[in-house]
Design an enzyme around this catalytic site. Structure first.
Site, PDB file in Angstrom:
ATOM      1  N   CYS A 395      30.971  40.511  30.548  1.00 44.69           N
ATOM      2  CA  CYS A 395      32.076  40.014  29.461  1.00 44.69           C
ATOM      3  C   CYS A 395      33.304  39.791  30.011  1.00 44.69           C
ATOM      4  O   CYS A 395      34.354  39.903  29.543  1.00 44.69           O
ATOM      5  CB  CYS A 395      32.063  41.120  28.428  1.00 44.69           C
ATOM      6  SG  CYS A 395      30.757  41.289  27.338  1.00 44.69           S
ATOM      7  N   SER A 396      33.282  39.245  31.402  1.00 40.70           N
ATOM      8  CA  SER A 396      34.480  38.904  31.995  1.00 40.70           C
ATOM      9  C   SER A 396      34.263  37.532  32.719  1.00 40.70           C
ATOM     10  O   SER A 396      34.063  37.325  33.778  1.00 40.70           O
ATOM     11  CB  SER A 396      34.597  39.839  33.372  1.00 40.70           C
ATOM     12  OG  SER A 396      35.809  39.602  34.006  1.00 40.70           O
TER      13      SER A 396
END
Length: 818
Positions: A395-396
């Site tokens: 999630c980056s």
């Protein structure tokens, strides 16, 4: 363990090992390396919380009753305890309870977008996806690199002159990257506020940072205006988030329109619409509705238990940093026989960086020819060894793009080509799309690191690197024309359930989409619509089918030990429309990630039987023979790289040579399938199973039966003639069984489902563990072959009539792949 903070590293590690043995006796064989996502809750914490709930009555805090007032008092006690834990003076900060860190971010953006002219949004490139999502509410947005943030903070009086006019600007960043653990200056908040001419607020995502380090907000003048974090990442339990608000920033919420129960002193409706928000504290206006007061009480208990077991956050930080450094050093020392390192690590290696790095180690694995190892294959093997890591983009999006050198056009191209988060094909155009992340928490130990490094050495360090040349190409030994025969024929009427073995002497019809009645049904989860699989529900192996043509039913028997009301259910073979739901438009399910329209059974006794056996609400669905329906499915099997170029190799080992470009004869030509994963028919060769079992025996493990591989057709050598060697099926192109011809479509990629014992429904480590060492190529594990029936014109000039297959049919190899 109250004196744990006085121990050195060795004593701390021994104490944590002892605590884990006491608290988690059932997971001693597991290595948990995903503490950036969660912390293990202690059993004593859960027991204390359970006693609290059974001995004390708590009520809705929006009441004057004694239980309600008790809840209110405990909530405020926990609020103050958490402020103290973070070094935040309640005179300068307010703490708002939210569902999670993401909810805290949304609460801030809700306030900002309600301002008269909205807000502008600036964020650092390493932000979590939940932070980046705030840009969709903003009037304008900009993403900054670390160098650009430093440039902005050093330019006094910066402003967005070309941007639309807004009431405020929000600058957001992470204290610690979720992707690689890199840390960023807490001083950015104050520096950005001072450098901005316009009104600017700062938001700090401290979720990753606070899981193993202490956040000190004692200087409110330098602190961020908003801080979000997740308590479960620190304490293990409960699932709760908090939003800290610096009091000078409270006016952000002055224009917020929505109000919920408990946040107002008076509400008028009807002829007049008016309300009076509560004014005493900000959290009273923002905590809409009934607070999760049981979770908040649990947080207070967890905070006390955390201090008792682990001492200070400083000690946890020192301990986890030691483990992360040990893993980084161990990864750097792992090399293939040709001297190339197996791991590419991401993140700063600058020893002068005063901020350091969090206890997160992010890397990818390469083989001896520098090819990337698939993340999905890595995780399959890790799961077999009960090692729990996280893979993917974490999630980056900015962090993964920067680390892997992925340009925006490449990521959009990958998406257009079908790549999605969690997809198995995670190496696109020669580049990985994500990484492997190991992260450490208070309960991590040195043995976790050692076990993980041993796992990497066992499966990914190549000790014998063979360099083959064109002159080395070997010639296969001649094979007698009829040296093979059909040993067994099996169909699996319900996808991922047990198989029905065709009795000897019985001829079975072969259709274009596979063997008759094979994988025509599946079980679908009522909630998600996903087709169920043994990978998650091994008990499905104990659902054994029998096809009774005399009565026209498919009979399913449960062969497990659980007591059931009915141990057998019968399903009509005919497609009686009265058995199914009326509308097929509502019957879309997902099979292997793709949407498929099927007919769902409306019979309560059928669906209840399967739901009771598997333990989840599910329904039986049917995909009619011939692939009829709104979304027909096509075969995905194709020749693999190792099958396209023949070179010398040890039995079962694939050559480490690059694949030549696809030739016209190798182009993928899809055929119709029902609910099988990739192809109409799956075949295995008994000599290959025997060779695999020989390798398994060398490890001291038990041999696996042929049923492990869930093949439709098993071939074996005859008593006379020269039979092919083990794994010879890799090089076959066409075979003839009886009078029928079949086209080989490529090797079968294997996953952890082969570790499910088809007799007991129990999971083990074999045969995937040994397959990964002997049958892995391009990071993927292969065993068996996909194939389909090929209609052809016989000697009389007429096309084959109905094709059949039976046990004992002789097999000849028509041609070899080259």
């Amino acid at each position: 363990m109250a004196g744990l903070y006085l121990m050195d590293e060795v004593q701390y590690d021994a104490a944590i090992e002892a605590l884990r043995r006491t608290e988690y006796p059932s997971i001693q064989d597991s290595t948990y390396l995903d503490h950036a996502g969660t912390t293990l809750p202690s059993r004593s914490l859960m027991e204390t919380f359970g006693r609290e709930l059974t001995q004390t009555l708590y009520g809705n805090p929006h009441s004057a009753s004694s239980p309600s007032q008790l809840s209110s008092c405990r909530i405020e006690d926990v609020r103050l305890a958490l402020l103290s834990f973070l070094g935040a003076d309640p005179r300068h900060f307010d703490l708002v309870f939210v569902a999670n860190a993401t909810a805290g971010i949304k609460l801030v953006t809700d306030g900002l977008r309600s301002m008269p002219h909205g807000y502008g949004f600036i964020h650092h490139e390493a932000c979590h996806t939940s932070v980046i999502g705030a840009r969709e509410e903003a009037a304008w947005t900009q993403c900054l690199s670390e160098a650009e943030v430093d440039s902005w903070t050093s330019t006094k009086g910066f402003t967005q002159s070309s941007a639309p006019r807004t009431s405020a600007t929000l600058f957001a960043y992470s204290a610690q990257s979720h992707f690689d653990g890199r840390r960023y200056p807490l001083s950015w908040s104050d520096a950005m506020r001072k450098a901005s001419v316009d009104t600017l607020y700062t938001l700090l995502d401290a979720s990753s940072f606070c899981s193993s380090s202490s956040l000190d907000l004692s200087n409110s003048q330098l602190a961020p205006d908003f801080v979000v974090l997740s308590l479960y990442k620190i304490l293990g339990f409960p699932d709760l988030g908090i939003l800290l608000v610096r009091k000078p920033a409270e006016n952000v919420f002055a224009h917020r329109k929505y109000f919920g129960g408990g946040t107002v002193d008076m509400v008028l409706c009807g002829k007049q619409q008016w309300h009076a928000p509560k004014t005493q504290a900000l959290h009273e206006r923002l905590e809409d509705g009934t607070l999760p007061f049981h979770n908040i009480i649990a947080a207070g208990i967890a905070l006390e238990m955390h201090k008792t077991m682990f001492g200070t956050m400083g000690l946890i930080s020192r301990h986890t940093s030691h483990l992360a450094n040990h893993l980084r050093q161990g990864l750097a020392q792992l090399k293939h026989a040709n001297g190339l390192p197996i791991a590419v690590q991401y993140g700063s290696d600058d020893g002068d960086d005063a901020l350091g790095r969090g206890p997160i180690v992010t890397f990818n694995v390469r083989d001896s020819s520098r090819a990337w190892v698939s993340l999905s294959e890595f995780e399959k093997l890790a799961n077999v060894r009960k090692i729990h890591v996280r893979t993917g983009g974490m999630c980056s999006p900015g962090g993964v793009a920067s680390a892997l050198g992925l340009e925006p056009w490449e990521m959009r191209r990958n998406f257009s080509a079908g790549f999605r988060c969690g997809a198995e094909d995670d190496i696109v155009a020669g580049k990985p799309t994500g990484a492997i992340r190991a992260s450490f928490g208070a309960m991590s130990t040195l043995s976790d690191v050692t076990r993980f490094l041993d796992f990497l050495s066992e499966f990914f360090v190549e000790q014998n690197v063979a360099l083959s040349t064109e002159e080395d190409v070997a010639v296969d030994d001649p094979v007698s024309k009829h040296a093979l025969r059909v040993k067994a024929v099996t169909v699996f009427p319900i996808k991922s359930c047990g198989g029905y073995t065709i009795p000897p002497g019985v001829e079975w019809e072969v259709k274009p989409e596979g063997l008759a009645w094979d994988r025509e049904w599946c079980l679908v989860h009522q909630g998600s619509g996903q087709a169920l699989s043994q990978k998650r529900y091994p008990v499905m192996a104990l659902l054994r089918p029998t096809i009774d043509f005399a009565t026209g039913v498919l009979r399913i028997s449960y062969c497990g030990t659980n007591s059931l009301t009915e141990a057998t259910v019968s399903i009509p073979l005919e497609e009686d429309p009265r058995l199914f739901e009326a509308s097929i438009s509502d019957s879309t399910a997902r099979v292997c990630g793709e949407p498929v329209s099927m007919m769902r059974y409306a019979c309560g006794n059928i669906n209840d039987f399967f739901s009771e056996v598997i333990g989840v609400p599910c329904v039986l669905a049917r995909f009619p023979a011939g692939g009829r329906g709104m979304a027909s499915r096509n075969s995905k099997a194709k020749l693999q790289t190792h099958q396209r170029k023949r070179a010398p190799r040890l039995p079962g080992a694939f050559p480490g040579v690059p694949s030549p470009p696809d030739s016209d004869s190798e182009l993928y030509q899809p055929g119709r399938i029902l609910l099988s994963n990739e192809s109409p028919i799956l075949m295995i060769y008994s000599s290959s199973v025997a060779e695999l079992n020989r390798c398994i025996a060398d490890t001291g493990a038990d041999a696996v039966p042929e049923s492990t591989f869930r093949a439709n057709i098993v071939l074996e050598s005859t008593e006379s003639g020269t039979a092919p060697a083990a794994y010879a099926e890799d090089s076959w192109e066409n075979i003839q069984i009886g009078s029928q011809r079949y086209r080989l479509l490529g090797a079968c990629r294997r996953c952890q489902m082969v570790c499910v014992d088809q007799e007991t429904g129990k999971k083990g480590q074999e045969p995937l563990s040994t397959l990964a060492k002997t049958r892995r190529y391009d990071g993927k594990v292969y065993f068996g072959a996909h194939m389909r029936h090929e209609p052809w014109t016989g000697a009389g000039g007429s096309r084959n009539s109905r094709p059949w297959i039976k046990v004992g049919d002789l097999v000849s190899i028509d041609s070899l792949a080259s």
